[in-house]
Design a protein around this motif. Structure first.
Motif, PDB file in Angstrom:
ATOM      1  N   ILE A  26     -31.627 -13.971  48.855  1.00  0.00           N
ATOM      2  CA  ILE A  26     -32.456 -13.452  48.112  1.00  0.00           C
ATOM      3  C   ILE A  26     -33.191 -12.508  47.474  1.00  0.00           C
ATOM      4  N   MET A  27     -33.337 -12.258  46.910  1.00  0.00           N
ATOM      5  CA  MET A  27     -33.969 -11.016  46.051  1.00  0.00           C
ATOM      6  C   MET A  27     -34.339 -11.002  44.564  1.00  0.00           C
ATOM      7  N   VAL A  28     -36.034 -11.423  44.864  1.00  0.00           N
ATOM      8  CA  VAL A  28     -36.816 -12.084  43.813  1.00  0.00           C
ATOM      9  C   VAL A  28     -37.352 -10.955  43.079  1.00  0.00           C
ATOM     10  N   VAL A  29     -37.606  -9.883  41.604  1.00  0.00           N
ATOM     11  CA  VAL A  29     -38.423  -8.697  41.406  1.00  0.00           C
ATOM     12  C   VAL A  29     -39.226  -9.281  40.524  1.00  0.00           C
ATOM     13  N   ALA A  30     -40.185  -8.530  40.100  1.00  0.00           N
ATOM     14  CA  ALA A  30     -40.953  -8.351  38.518  1.00  0.00           C
ATOM     15  C   ALA A  30     -40.548  -8.003  37.370  1.00  0.00           C
ATOM     16  N   ASP A  31     -40.699  -8.504  36.184  1.00  0.00           N
ATOM     17  CA  ASP A  31     -40.053  -7.979  34.888  1.00  0.00           C
ATOM     18  C   ASP A  31     -40.698  -7.001  34.904  1.00  0.00           C
ATOM     19  N   ARG A  32     -41.643  -6.648  35.220  1.00  0.00           N
ATOM     20  CA  ARG A  32     -42.586  -5.223  34.863  1.00  0.00           C
ATOM     21  C   ARG A  32     -43.769  -5.083  36.456  1.00  0.00           C
ATOM     22  N   GLY A  33     -42.593  -3.629  36.775  1.00  0.00           N
ATOM     23  CA  GLY A  33     -43.523  -3.439  37.809  1.00  0.00           C
ATOM     24  C   GLY A  33     -43.872  -3.982  39.004  1.00  0.00           C
ATOM     25  N   GLU A  39     -44.354 -17.172  36.640  1.00  0.00           N
ATOM     26  CA  GLU A  39     -43.044 -17.431  37.409  1.00  0.00           C
ATOM     27  C   GLU A  39     -41.737 -16.482  35.840  1.00  0.00           C
ATOM     28  N   ARG A  40     -42.280 -16.761  34.389  1.00  0.00           N
ATOM     29  CA  ARG A  40     -41.183 -16.541  33.439  1.00  0.00           C
ATOM     30  C   ARG A  40     -41.765 -14.627  33.471  1.00  0.00           C
ATOM     31  N   GLU A  41     -41.934 -14.542  34.486  1.00  0.00           N
ATOM     32  CA  GLU A  41     -41.782 -12.887  34.177  1.00  0.00           C
ATOM     33  C   GLU A  41     -41.465 -12.050  35.846  1.00  0.00           C
ATOM     34  N   THR A  42     -40.560 -13.311  36.601  1.00  0.00           N
ATOM     35  CA  THR A  42     -40.050 -12.064  37.604  1.00  0.00           C
ATOM     36  C   THR A  42     -38.669 -13.081  36.814  1.00  0.00           C
ATOM     37  N   ILE A  43     -37.498 -12.385  37.902  1.00  0.00           N
ATOM     38  CA  ILE A  43     -36.520 -12.065  37.596  1.00  0.00           C
ATOM     39  C   ILE A  43     -35.330 -12.203  38.733  1.00  0.00           C
ATOM     40  N   CYS A  44     -34.295 -13.054  39.182  1.00  0.00           N
ATOM     41  CA  CYS A  44     -33.639 -13.038  40.643  1.00  0.00           C
ATOM     42  C   CYS A  44     -32.370 -11.338  40.598  1.00  0.00           C
ATOM     43  N   ASP A  45     -32.516 -10.628  41.373  1.00  0.00           N
ATOM     44  CA  ASP A  45     -31.854  -9.923  41.641  1.00  0.00           C
ATOM     45  C   ASP A  45     -30.644 -10.341  42.088  1.00  0.00           C
ATOM     46  N   THR A  46     -30.344 -11.585  42.490  1.00  0.00           N
ATOM     47  CA  THR A  46     -29.478 -11.819  43.498  1.00  0.00           C
ATOM     48  C   THR A  46     -28.463 -12.243  42.594  1.00  0.00           C
ATOM     49  N   PHE A  47     -29.017 -12.507  41.311  1.00  0.00           N
ATOM     50  CA  PHE A  47     -27.780 -13.205  40.563  1.00  0.00           C
ATOM     51  C   PHE A  47     -26.335 -12.941  40.303  1.00  0.00           C
TER      52      PHE A  47
END
Length: 50
Positions: A26-33, A39-47
């Motif tokens: 799973i790759m989770v990144v921050a929305d900004r930096g 939690e709303r400022e995170t994105i799952c790049d695995t999608f």
């Protein structure tokens, strides 16, 4: 070590019955930096859309 990962995104190719994520990693990144305030400022790049 096995870790259970839950996901509610049913149109992701890694989504499985019971809200299970079946991706190998799973790759989770921050929305900004590199920091997220909540939690709303995170994105799952695995999608990947089905």
């Amino acid at each position: 070590m096995r870790i259970e990962v839950k996901c509610e995104v049913e149109n992701c190719k890694y989504w499985a019955e019971g809200d299970q994520c079946v991706a190998d990693s799973i790759m989770v990144v921050a929305d900004r930096g590199h920091q997220a305030v909540n939690e709303r400022e995170t994105i799952c790049d695995t999608f990947e859309k089905v």
